[in-house]
Design an enzyme around this catalytic site. Structure first.
Site, PDB file in Angstrom:
ATOM      1  N   ASP A 428      38.252  67.039 100.171  1.00  0.00           N
ATOM      2  CA  ASP A 428      37.696  65.708 100.392  1.00  0.00           C
ATOM      3  C   ASP A 428      37.557  64.988  99.073  1.00  0.00           C
ATOM      4  O   ASP A 428      37.258  65.593  98.046  1.00  0.00           O
ATOM      5  CB  ASP A 428      36.348  65.797 101.114  1.00  0.00           C
ATOM      6  CG  ASP A 428      35.261  66.405 100.253  1.00  0.00           C
ATOM      7  OD1 ASP A 428      35.482  67.498  99.689  1.00  0.00           O
ATOM      8  OD2 ASP A 428      34.179  65.796 100.134  1.00  0.00           O
ATOM      9  N   SER A 429      37.815  63.676  99.085  1.00  0.00           N
ATOM     10  CA  SER A 429      37.657  62.816  97.921  1.00  0.00           C
ATOM     11  C   SER A 429      38.512  63.326  96.759  1.00  0.00           C
ATOM     12  O   SER A 429      39.737  63.374  96.873  1.00  0.00           O
ATOM     13  CB  SER A 429      36.173  62.721  97.550  1.00  0.00           C
ATOM     14  OG  SER A 429      35.950  61.693  96.625  1.00  0.00           O
ATOM     15  N   ALA A 430      37.878  63.724  95.650  1.00  0.00           N
ATOM     16  CA  ALA A 430      38.650  64.276  94.535  1.00  0.00           C
ATOM     17  C   ALA A 430      39.438  65.505  94.976  1.00  0.00           C
ATOM     18  O   ALA A 430      40.570  65.734  94.512  1.00  0.00           O
ATOM     19  CB  ALA A 430      37.711  64.634  93.383  1.00  0.00           C
ATOM     20  N   HIS A 658      31.668  57.111 102.611  1.00  0.00           N
ATOM     21  CA  HIS A 658      32.397  58.118 101.856  1.00  0.00           C
ATOM     22  C   HIS A 658      31.559  59.398 101.789  1.00  0.00           C
ATOM     23  O   HIS A 658      30.359  59.357 101.624  1.00  0.00           O
ATOM     24  CB  HIS A 658      32.629  57.579 100.434  1.00  0.00           C
ATOM     25  CG  HIS A 658      33.490  58.442  99.575  1.00  0.00           C
ATOM     26  ND1 HIS A 658      34.861  58.385  99.598  1.00  0.00           N
ATOM     27  CD2 HIS A 658      33.180  59.387  98.657  1.00  0.00           C
ATOM     28  CE1 HIS A 658      35.358  59.250  98.733  1.00  0.00           C
ATOM     29  NE2 HIS A 658      34.353  59.874  98.155  1.00  0.00           N
TER      30      HIS A 658
END
Length: 689
Positions: A428-430, A658
């Site tokens: 997720d994300s990074a 997010h």
């Protein structure tokens, strides 16, 4: 929602309140508050009349920016959705005022303050719509980013730095998100402000916890003060503050609670893999092999840390060879210490996970709650990589460690309880970025690529280039633009020469177990209790009187802002229609644009990768959030892969921020969104059936 109906209803409500409170009798009952309400409703009328034609122009074209007709989602749609939420809140409040202003229990000052806050929010959203309109005019058709116009992106950064943001963190906090998440967002914001106040003080332990607790109450009582302080913190505090605050998820208290609330697993083992070269077969000819070097960037060879989670003990997971890599933490439960536990055969599947945290914070421990669930629901071993974090370890160290971990897992899958017939990368994300770039690196090295990727709200463009969804960083309490820019620059190595690890009293991780429990537990409790107890009351004395005086001062500032007469920070970096200017902040944010060339490296920003580096990727499943500043990253990357003929899917979940995977236990909405991610991983594993 029919916007014509909404604007018509809002116009009627404004006229009714203006007429009612312009009456001399109302002035006698409510005093100067009547003037505030009348002025506020006139400004709302002005904003609404200017916004209505803008909405129509966006609705006419925003479908051209979707991934496909079945997946409506892009930053332009999101801005309209956020504006819709704001209009509905204003309309609801206006109708309440019109119906209840004669009641003996009507709190005129409170309702005026609420309406003024949403008026300020509407003003700033109007500005964002003008900025988004500029993007539509300047970008190529169907493009969501200004990838070539660096001057335009730089001016957007400057404009962001001076715009007023506090209104979105006070009374309007989280209005765009699912209602079930708003108490959580309030707790996060108050905790961050309280910690920010004590961050620079040379205190630790119970002293820091006590200070944070004592300061938290005033931010529950006074939303305007909360908004102003949150704006100040998100604009001016350094990278180490963000690292230490985000790492609260590593505390014994929170991880302990997550383990209690999540699925039990029979194996939860931390591993340290020594830096030795690996020999792996080539994908094109398994009879040939290539050497994979251990991570080398910045300080030479070093170990790679991982966590193995398995719902059931499988063959190989209790072997002496695997346990020799343990970092000193014994397995939570294993066949070696519980002889009656029956070992399961090797799984044909293996899930390799890279955690989020902006490349600067958190570990696999922060994400255990959903990793445990995945291991049970999919009946698969999960290997989560604890890569080194920026700014101490900028690019390419994290990528090298994740790639090495992937290669080690392929070579040693029998120790992990798997035959690795099918391997899925998830993050997720990074971590979503690392899933993609690790796969790209596998292709360039000629070794086997994973069988699929599930990337939740990934960062695929690590620049401060403007896009409509990136405009949301002005109002997002979990991903403000200042923090996002600091993370991107840290990963690029802009501050790596001066960065030092967070130590001492400036890190929540340094708090002892009892101290962290006190801070987290009492801040949450104080927030909920004080909110419910004090909201219907008038502050009368002591600290409450100070809060009241602050509100009066804030109201005067609001009146000045509503009239747009404040001379402070009036410089505009972008053109607005004559007679309009967004509200300006009392203090500018110091935001450093991402100008380092490394940011445009395709292994940093895969959206910028040439087709040759992306062709041959496995199926990529992107799960994005409609209200996420990184939404356009997913939409544009999905389009890029589709146009190349690469297998890709995009799912856009609604009303969530997010980072929803880490919030999956907080609400039904986040739970359902996490279920979408699980289904995509399952789809990858089921493709061989």
């Amino acid at each position: 929602m029919d916007f014509k109906v909404a604007f018509s209803a809002l116009e009627a409500a404004c006229k009714e309140i203006i007429s009612t409170f312009s009456d001399a009798a109302a002035d006698l009952v409510h005093g100067p508050v009547t003037q505030r309400l009348v002025m506020c409703m006139k400004k709302i009328q002005e904003h609404a009349r200017a916004i209505e034609p803008l909405i129509g122009s966006f609705i006419a074209v925003y479908h051209h920016y979707d991934f496909d007709a079945q997946t409506p989602g892009n930053g332009y749609r999101t801005l309209i959705k956020v504006l819709q939420s704001c209009l509905l809140h204003i309309l609801h409040k206006a109708r309440y005022i019109a119906s209840n202003h004669k009641s003996a229990f009507f709190r005129a000052d409170h309702n005026a303050s609420e309406m003024e806050a949403y008026c300020s929010a509407l003003c700033q959203l109007r500005a964002l719509l003008y900025l988004a309109k500029r993007l539509i005019n300047d970008n190529d058709f169907g493009q969501l980013y200004s990838l070539q116009d660096l001057d335009l992106s730089h001016r957007y950064v400057q404009e962001y730095s001076s715009m007023h943001k506090a209104c979105f963190y006070g009374r309007c906090l989280g209005f765009q998100f699912s209602p079930s998440l708003r108490p959580f967002l309030q707790t996060i914001v108050i905790s961050m402000i309280s910690y920010g106040e004590t961050y620079s003080k040379q205190q630790s332990g119970l002293g820091l916890a006590a200070l944070s607790l004592l300061t938290s109450g005033k931010y529950v009582i006074d939303p305007e003060l909360r908004g102003a302080e949150f704006e100040r913190i998100t604009q001016n505090l350094d990278m180490q503050f963000w690292k230490s605050f985000w790492n609260i998820t590593e505390s014994e208290l929170l991880t302990g609670l997550c383990r209690i609330a999540s699925y039990p697993v029979q194996l939860n083992l931390t591993l340290t893999i020594p830096p030795v070269p690996l020999r792996l077969p080539l994908a094109s000819d398994p009879n040939l092999s290539t050497t994979v070097s251990p991570p080398l960037a910045h300080w030479g060879p070093g170990p790679v840390h991982m966590r193995l989670i398995s719902h059931e003990i499988r063959q190989g997971q209790d072997s002496e060879e695997l346990l020799s890599f343990s970092r000193g933490d014994p397995p939570s439960v294993s066949a070696s210490n519980l002889p009656w536990v029956q070992k399961q055969p090797l799984s044909p599947w293996l899930l390799i996970h890279f955690h989020g945290g902006g490349f600067v914070a958190q570990t696999s421990r922060s994400h255990e709650n959903y990793l445990r669930s995945w291991s049970k629901r999919l009946n698969v071993p999960v290997l989560s990589v604890d890569y080194s974090l920026s700014p101490e370890a900028p690019f390419p160290r994290a990528l090298e460690e994740c790639f090495y971990a992937y290669c080690w897992a392929l070579k040693n899958c029998h120790l992990l309880g798997s035959t690795a017939e099918l391997v899925c990368l998830a993050g997720d994300s990074a971590g979503g970025n690392l899933c993609i770039t690790v796969s790209m690196k596998a292709m360039t090295c000629g070794i086997r690529v994973p069988d699929g990727i599930m990337a939740a709200y990934p960062a695929t463009l690590l620049t401060t280039d403007a896009s409509p969804s990136r405009l949301l960083t002005l109002i997002d309490p979990l991903l403000p633009f200042g923090a996002l820019a600091k993370c991107l620059n840290a990963y690029a190595g802009v501050d790596s020469q001066t960065a030092l690890p967070a130590v001492g009293g400036n890190s929540l991780r340094a708090l002892g177990r009892d101290t962290t429990a006190l801070l987290s537990d009492l801040t949450q409790g104080a927030s909920n209790w004080i909110q419910s107890f004090l909201q219907p009351m008038w502050p009368t004395s002591g600290a409450y009187s100070r809060a009241s005086r602050h509100r009066e001062s804030t109201s005067r500032d609001t009146h000045r802002n509503l009239n747009h007469t404040s001379p402070l920070h009036s410089q505009c970096y972008l053109d607005y229609p004559e007679g309009f200017e967004p509200l300006r902040s009392e203090c500018h944010a110091v935001v450093q644009p991402t100008s380092c060339p490394i940011i445009r490296n395709p292994f940093v920003s895969p959206l910028l990768a040439p087709d040759s580096l992306l062709r041959g990727l496995p199926p990529v499943h992107l799960v994005a959030c409609a209200l996420d500043a990184l939404l356009d990253d997913s939409v544009m990357f999905a389009k890029k892969l589709r146009d190349m003929g690469q297998p890709v899917s995009l799912t856009v979940v609604e009303d969530l921020p997010h980072g929803f995977l880490s919030l999956s236990q907080l609400s039904k909405e986040t739970e359902l969104a996490a279920e979408v991610c699980l289904e995509k991983i399952s789809e990858i594993f089921q493709q061989g059936n």
